[in-house]
Design a protein around this motif. Structure first.
Motif: not given
Lengths: 228, 228
Positions: B78-82, B86, B224
């Motif tokens: 699971v990658f968080e892509i802001p 930000h 990432l």
């Protein structure tokens, strides 16, 4: 008679309302009880739906401050990373595996700092192929203290799969990067040196000890894809 | 007095047992009621824990066949892509944004096939930077029929953020690839042409219509990262 709304149905209804901007980013939304009434579901169902939307980053739930539409949604992208053999076989291709190097050596290159705690590690380089075409190069370092390692037959079965079946793990880290193919990798993939390759770098830990550190370098054109 | 086990506590206990291979891959595990008794929790708590482990791909639950430890766990990363601003500001750097191209043109290059349905689309190219250093190039195509587009001030605010605030979306697709920097991107990032770059390609849909198609090309060294 209409089917009863599942929490997934309710979640999609609330999601559509946010996407249509009936509630703007940053805006407070009604409380769970009011929403359950409005959408004609139980409070428990609404709670489950809202929890799911919060975990998707679409709404912010504060214990005291109520629930707001997220101002700056952080998109969560979920990628499924199968074992290489499965990834290749799923395309209908015949899987091939060739070990090209097995040595004991001091960790270098992309090996995770600290692996082996100063000792030489097992270093394996292998090519995974589909219908005879190279698909990815596996460049792996393994802690020499790992039980069973000396007897592991890395000729017939990839370290990728052997480790999965023999090694306990408790956590790990995955990094995706773009790297120029080094001379060895370029040669194994049949490419000019410096060709941009998508690399998956994975460190696997058993407690605080690094069990293995691997870089998978994929042939050009390989992509990771997911729905949002 | 000991704290009561949450479902997360129970999940970690079950996870450790699988990682220690007390239950081997492919092996059937006891049913929910038996497990709840063994771990001293309610059946509902055990159910929640097992659902979470199933969604992580660690166990396979069959409606009739019971629950087994997954034979070939598909790892979910699971990658968080802001939002880019930000992402840059979180490093403590001062965010900068510069629009370098705004034109109406027939979609080409990485633009999603079908965007604009034959019409010319709005094409934007911009550089996002941190402390004056280029961080990523945003190369974006936007459906010209999008409401409000003609008045959008893409000079001061990035399309990245404008779209987030003004456009409804229902779904999308994200692709990660490694690409050689083309002449324009290389120039904007101050790099030699052909430099390997990590690219995020995103297509955003409103129903069946493609709203926007974007490629973000990150400076070398960008990664990432996620925990497993």
């Amino acid at each position: 008679m209409s089917r009863r709304n599942t929490w997934q149905d309710i979640r999609e209804k609330v999601r559509r309302r946010i996407h249509r901007r009936d509630w703007a980013p940053g805006e407070m939304i009604p409380n769970e009880i009011a929403l359950a009434g409005e959408f004609g579901c139980s409070r428990a169902t609404m709670n489950r739906a809202l929890r799911s939307l919060a975990s998707d980053g679409l709404i912010d739930r504060r214990r005291k401050g109520g629930t707001r539409v997220a101002l700056h949604p952080v998109r969560r992208a979920v990628f499924e990373i199968p074992v290489l053999r499965h990834e290749i076989e799923e395309t209908g291709a015949v899987y091939g595996y060739r070990l090209v190097l097995r040595e004991m050596a001091a960790p270098l290159g992309h090996a995770a700092p600290g692996i082996g705690a100063g000792a030489e590690c097992l270093h394996l380089v292998a090519v995974h192929s589909g219908d005879g075409q190279p698909h990815a190069v596996e460049d792996r370092w393994i802690d020499p203290a790992l039980p069973g390692l000396a007897d592991a037959p890395f000729e017939g079965v990839s370290a990728n799969e052997w480790l999965l079946e023999h090694v306990p793990y408790t956590s790990g880290e995955l990094t995706i990067s773009a790297e120029p193919a080094d001379a060895g990798t370029a040669d194994l993939l049949g490419l000019p040196q410096g060709t941009p390759l998508l690399c998956l770098n994975r460190v696997t830990l058993d407690g605080a000890r690094i069990v293995t550190s691997v870089r998978l370098s994929y042939r050009p054109g390989h992509r990771l894809t997911t729905s949002l």
